[in-house]
Scaffold this motif. Structure first.
Motif, PDB file in Angstrom:
ATOM      1  N   ALA A 150     -61.149 -25.627   6.178  1.00 28.61           N
ATOM      2  CA  ALA A 150     -62.664 -25.096   5.914  1.00 28.61           C
ATOM      3  C   ALA A 150     -63.142 -26.653   5.357  1.00 28.61           C
ATOM      4  CB  ALA A 150     -63.245 -23.995   5.529  1.00 28.61           C
ATOM      5  N   HIS A 151     -64.059 -27.399   5.306  1.00 28.74           N
ATOM      6  CA  HIS A 151     -64.174 -28.042   4.276  1.00 28.74           C
ATOM      7  C   HIS A 151     -65.275 -27.838   2.886  1.00 28.74           C
ATOM      8  CE1 HIS A 151     -64.265 -32.334   2.787  1.00 28.74           C
ATOM      9  NE2 HIS A 151     -63.748 -32.647   3.332  1.00 28.74           N
ATOM     10  N   PRO A 152     -65.349 -28.348   2.238  1.00 26.27           N
ATOM     11  CA  PRO A 152     -65.710 -27.891   1.150  1.00 26.27           C
ATOM     12  C   PRO A 152     -67.366 -28.703   1.349  1.00 26.27           C
ATOM     13  CG  PRO A 152     -64.145 -28.559   0.026  1.00 26.27           C
ATOM     14  CD  PRO A 152     -64.303 -29.154   1.101  1.00 26.27           C
ATOM     15  N   SER A 153     -68.583 -28.771   1.015  1.00 26.03           N
ATOM     16  CA  SER A 153     -69.711 -29.042   1.659  1.00 26.03           C
ATOM     17  C   SER A 153     -71.290 -28.166   0.508  1.00 26.03           C
ATOM     18  CB  SER A 153     -70.487 -28.185   3.066  1.00 26.03           C
ATOM     19  OG  SER A 153     -71.481 -29.120   3.220  1.00 26.03           O
ATOM     20  N   SER A 154     -72.230 -28.679   0.828  1.00 25.73           N
ATOM     21  CA  SER A 154     -73.667 -28.410  -0.129  1.00 25.73           C
ATOM     22  C   SER A 154     -74.319 -27.239   1.177  1.00 25.73           C
ATOM     23  CB  SER A 154     -74.581 -28.542  -0.173  1.00 25.73           C
ATOM     24  OG  SER A 154     -74.647 -30.112   0.835  1.00 25.73           O
ATOM     25  N   ASN A 155     -73.968 -27.063   1.865  1.00 26.06           N
ATOM     26  CA  ASN A 155     -74.541 -25.740   3.355  1.00 26.06           C
ATOM     27  C   ASN A 155     -72.971 -25.328   3.713  1.00 26.06           C
ATOM     28  OD1 ASN A 155     -76.859 -26.253   2.883  1.00 26.06           O
ATOM     29  ND2 ASN A 155     -76.446 -28.365   3.503  1.00 26.06           N
ATOM     30  N   TYR A 156     -73.143 -23.715   4.364  1.00 26.04           N
ATOM     31  CA  TYR A 156     -72.558 -23.872   5.275  1.00 26.04           C
ATOM     32  C   TYR A 156     -72.730 -24.132   6.859  1.00 26.04           C
ATOM     33  CZ  TYR A 156     -71.147 -20.027   1.766  1.00 26.04           C
ATOM     34  OH  TYR A 156     -70.609 -19.494   0.616  1.00 26.04           O
ATOM     35  N   VAL A 157     -72.085 -24.757   7.275  1.00 28.74           N
ATOM     36  CA  VAL A 157     -71.994 -25.410   8.781  1.00 28.74           C
ATOM     37  C   VAL A 157     -70.881 -24.930   9.729  1.00 28.74           C
ATOM     38  CG1 VAL A 157     -71.977 -27.732   9.763  1.00 28.74           C
ATOM     39  CG2 VAL A 157     -72.623 -27.141   7.517  1.00 28.74           C
ATOM     40  N   LYS A 158     -71.333 -24.101  10.595  1.00 26.50           N
ATOM     41  CA  LYS A 158     -70.601 -24.182  11.724  1.00 26.50           C
ATOM     42  C   LYS A 158     -69.413 -25.209  11.709  1.00 26.50           C
ATOM     43  CE  LYS A 158     -73.088 -20.889  13.643  1.00 26.50           C
ATOM     44  NZ  LYS A 158     -73.539 -19.933  14.954  1.00 26.50           N
ATOM     45  N   SER A 159     -67.905 -25.223  12.207  1.00 27.14           N
ATOM     46  CA  SER A 159     -67.126 -25.974  13.328  1.00 27.14           C
ATOM     47  C   SER A 159     -67.730 -26.580  13.900  1.00 27.14           C
ATOM     48  CB  SER A 159     -65.510 -25.776  13.458  1.00 27.14           C
ATOM     49  OG  SER A 159     -65.191 -26.003  14.107  1.00 27.14           O
ATOM     50  N   GLY A 160     -67.954 -28.260  13.781  1.00 23.58           N
ATOM     51  CA  GLY A 160     -68.483 -28.514  15.881  1.00 23.58           C
ATOM     52  C   GLY A 160     -67.222 -29.930  15.707  1.00 23.58           C
ATOM     53  N   ALA A 161     -68.341 -30.702  16.399  1.00 23.28           N
ATOM     54  CA  ALA A 161     -66.949 -32.173  16.592  1.00 23.28           C
ATOM     55  C   ALA A 161     -67.215 -33.576  15.541  1.00 23.28           C
ATOM     56  CB  ALA A 161     -68.062 -33.176  17.614  1.00 23.28           C
TER      57      ALA A 161
END
Length: 389
Positions: A150-161
């Motif tokens: 999983a990658h850090p971000s400013s939101n929780y985002v589902k895995s995608g393309a």
């Protein structure tokens, strides 16, 4: 069992914080991550993992294995730990590396109940010549039932393309001459580069909207009164699939070949970074990860769908060899963009670390679901096979 996983990760939280801070405050560029590699592998060794470093002929790559001694699933966690020039860990790889070992240690503490093995892969140089490409090519992941990160971000985002990508270098060789006194004696390599850009700009009208072509001129001559005898253009070519990217790369290369013919320069074509394949998210596996976030108390409206990717990941190459996911974990309540000073500071903050711990728990719990549930494992495998037929 899941409570035991989260308790294990919590009990080691202070040591994980120290590791993430140590890596974050000692940034190392791709394939130079000696300190990070040692910090991560020492921790894994201390928790019963068998570690091999220098795999696939890359000194800072590693494989660590915890074997339950019983048959079962092979669950893999990916670690990244390279930094960016000048910016340091402005993509949060200090968190990704620590998260990978935290999740693996958490799962290893219960894997005796389910059977199977826990694998951790240290994958250097994600920002440039991503080691996952070489590792995938050499079959390192073929035995895995799942590959998780999983990658850090400013939101929780589902895995995608993500986009497939080629990194192409066009090196033009001309002939130097005095640009004022004898220009007719020269062959202008920079003209060939400029003509290449012009031809590619014309090509843009005839590609699909998912295609991205962008380039720079790292070398274009030394002085205005000398006809440049050497010039180089670097391009990234991207699209939503490897098949399309290969076709566009060929057209881009023809633009450079035409420029060489038009100017009389000699052309050399090469890849200056590895080619990345598009990310193929395994949907049942992604759904399982999302369920773990919900179980950890993340609200459904806090988890966003992935709206398509415009970047490229070497995790894409992994996803072509085994079921894989690459979701995003929130490390900041403020909008931040990767590869910025703000992202680096978030990745070094306590809030960033706390977000990473949630990610580690969710990854470990996902791994447990795979190890404990053969029917889910089959569902994930069927989805993987259906995407690769």
């Amino acid at each position: 069992m899941k409570q035991k996983i989260t308790d294990t990760i919590e009990s080691l939280s202070d040591s994980f914080f120290e590791i993430s801070q140590y890596i974050g405050q000692n940034p190392e560029l791709g394939n130079e991550e000696e300190k990070a590699c040692k910090a991560l592998t020492d921790k894994l060794s201390n928790h019963g993992f068998t570690v091999k470093t220098g795999i696939v002929n890359q000194p800072t790559a590693f494989e660590a294995v915890y074997d339950s001694g019983k048959p079962g699933a092979n669950v893999g966690f990916m670690c990244e730990y390279d930094a960016l020039p000048e910016l340091g860990h402005a993509c949060g790889h200090n968190l990704i590396g620590t998260q990978g070992i935290a999740a693996a240690i958490g799962l290893a503490n219960v894997i005796h109940e389910t059977g199977g093995k826990v694998y951790v892969y240290g994958t250097p140089a994600e920002e440039t010549k991503g080691a996952k490409v070489t590792m995938a090519d050499e079959g390192c992941f073929d035995h895995l039932d799942v590959a998780l990160m999983a990658h850090p971000s400013s939101n929780y985002v589902k895995s995608g393309a993500s986009l497939a990508m080629d990194a192409i270098a066009f090196s033009f060789y001309g002939k130097s001459a005095h640009a004022a006194a004898a220009p007719e004696q020269g062959i202008n390599a920079l003209d060939a580069v400029i003509q290449t850009f012009n031809s590619i700009n014309a090509l843009r009208q005839h590609v699909t909207p998912d295609v991205r072509i962008h380039g720079v001129i790292p070398e274009g001559g030394q002085a205005a009164n000398i006809v440049p005898d050497y010039a180089v253009a670097h391009f990234y070519v991207r699209s939503t699939s490897r098949l399309t990217t290969d076709a566009i790369t060929e057209k881009v290369s023809l633009c450079a070949k035409g420029a060489a013919l038009a100017t009389g320069a000699q052309l050399e074509v090469s890849n200056y970074e590895y080619s990345y394949d598009e990310m193929i998210t395994n949907i049942p596996l992604s759904d399982t990860f999302t369920e773990q976030l919900l179980e950890l108390g993340i609200e459904p409206d806090e988890i966003y769908d992935h709206e398509g990717g415009t970047g490229s990941l070497d995790m894409g190459n992994v996803s072509h060899r085994c079921p894989a996911i690459h979701p995003y974990i929130q490390i900041s309540n403020q909008p931040i963009s990767a590869h910025t000073h703000e992202f680096r500071e978030a990745a070094l903050s306590k809030d960033g670390f706390d977000g990473m711990i949630i990610g580690a728990k969710a990854l470990a719990m996902t791994g447990y679901e795979i190890a404990a549930n053969p029917s889910l494992r089959k569902k994930v495998a069927v989805a993987f096979q259906s995407r690769h037929q």
